[in-house]
Design a protein around this motif. Structure first.
Motif, PDB file in Angstrom:
ATOM      1  N   TRP A  51       4.932   5.957   5.511  1.00  0.00           N
ATOM      2  CA  TRP A  51       4.182   6.463   4.353  1.00  0.00           C
ATOM      3  C   TRP A  51       4.403   5.563   3.132  1.00  0.00           C
ATOM      4  N   LEU A  52       5.640   5.122   2.929  1.00  0.00           N
ATOM      5  CA  LEU A  52       5.920   4.239   1.791  1.00  0.00           C
ATOM      6  C   LEU A  52       5.256   2.877   1.954  1.00  0.00           C
ATOM      7  N   ALA A  53       4.987   2.462   3.176  1.00  0.00           N
ATOM      8  CA  ALA A  53       4.310   1.189   3.422  1.00  0.00           C
ATOM      9  C   ALA A  53       2.798   1.316   3.347  1.00  0.00           C
ATOM     10  N   SER A  54       2.286   2.546   3.228  1.00  0.00           N
ATOM     11  CA  SER A  54       0.845   2.756   3.087  1.00  0.00           C
ATOM     12  C   SER A  54       0.398   2.287   1.699  1.00  0.00           C
ATOM     13  N   PRO A  55      -0.898   2.104   1.491  1.00  0.00           N
ATOM     14  CA  PRO A  55      -1.370   1.659   0.170  1.00  0.00           C
ATOM     15  C   PRO A  55      -0.931   2.580  -0.975  1.00  0.00           C
ATOM     16  N   LEU A  56      -1.011   3.880  -0.776  1.00  0.00           N
ATOM     17  CA  LEU A  56      -0.586   4.813  -1.822  1.00  0.00           C
ATOM     18  C   LEU A  56       0.920   4.714  -2.061  1.00  0.00           C
ATOM     19  N   GLY A  57       1.688   4.619  -0.997  1.00  0.00           N
ATOM     20  CA  GLY A  57       3.134   4.486  -1.129  1.00  0.00           C
ATOM     21  C   GLY A  57       3.523   3.210  -1.857  1.00  0.00           C
ATOM     22  N   LEU A  58       2.848   2.103  -1.548  1.00  0.00           N
ATOM     23  CA  LEU A  58       3.129   0.843  -2.223  1.00  0.00           C
ATOM     24  C   LEU A  58       2.770   0.907  -3.704  1.00  0.00           C
ATOM     25  N   ILE A  59       1.656   1.558  -4.015  1.00  0.00           N
ATOM     26  CA  ILE A  59       1.272   1.713  -5.428  1.00  0.00           C
ATOM     27  C   ILE A  59       2.343   2.498  -6.179  1.00  0.00           C
ATOM     28  N   LEU A  60       2.825   3.582  -5.571  1.00  0.00           N
ATOM     29  CA  LEU A  60       3.868   4.377  -6.220  1.00  0.00           C
ATOM     30  C   LEU A  60       5.159   3.579  -6.398  1.00  0.00           C
TER      31      LEU A  60
END
Length: 125
Positions: free
Chosen positions: A61-70
């Motif tokens: 999840w942290l490697a997903s686009p949203l996770g990376l943005i956060l």
């Protein structure tokens, strides 16, 4: 006593933002983002304690686009809050209190925040 309909203090409709006020607001906002980001750290640590499958799903999840943005936003907030905190310590010592010094240190904090965040994320991506 004569009262008129003028406001007693400046309102956002008539107040022109200054660098010092904007950096003050950003400092408070970055502190809030750091607090919220700690929830992400706690979730990550709980997943680490709960086994490989939970850890892998949180990492995914942290490697997903949203996770990376956060994570990028959290990194920017971390650098900004740290650098602006150092700026406040300099003010407490009596340095950079004049308008020219306050503006120079404010711009320095903003530029260094961008540079340090770019260095961290440029090296990671």
């Amino acid at each position: 006593m004569v009262t008129d309909n003028r406001p007693l203090s400046p309102h956002l409709q008539v107040y022109r933002p200054q660098l010092t006020s904007v950096t003050s607001i950003l400092h408070r906002f970055s502190g809030l983002l750091l607090s919220l980001g700690m929830v992400m750290v706690v979730v990550w640590l709980l997943a680490l304690a709960n086994g490989a499958q939970a850890f892998e799903s949180v990492n995914a999840w942290l490697a997903s686009p949203l996770g990376l943005i956060l994570l990028v936003v959290w990194t920017v907030a971390l650098f900004y809050h740290l650098l602006n905190g150092i700026r406040h310590l300099l003010w407490d010592a009596g340095w950079l209190l004049e308008l020219k010094g306050a503006y120079a240190s404010g711009w320095t904090v903003l530029v260094l925040t961008v540079v340090l965040s770019a260095i961290v994320w440029g090296g990671l991506l």
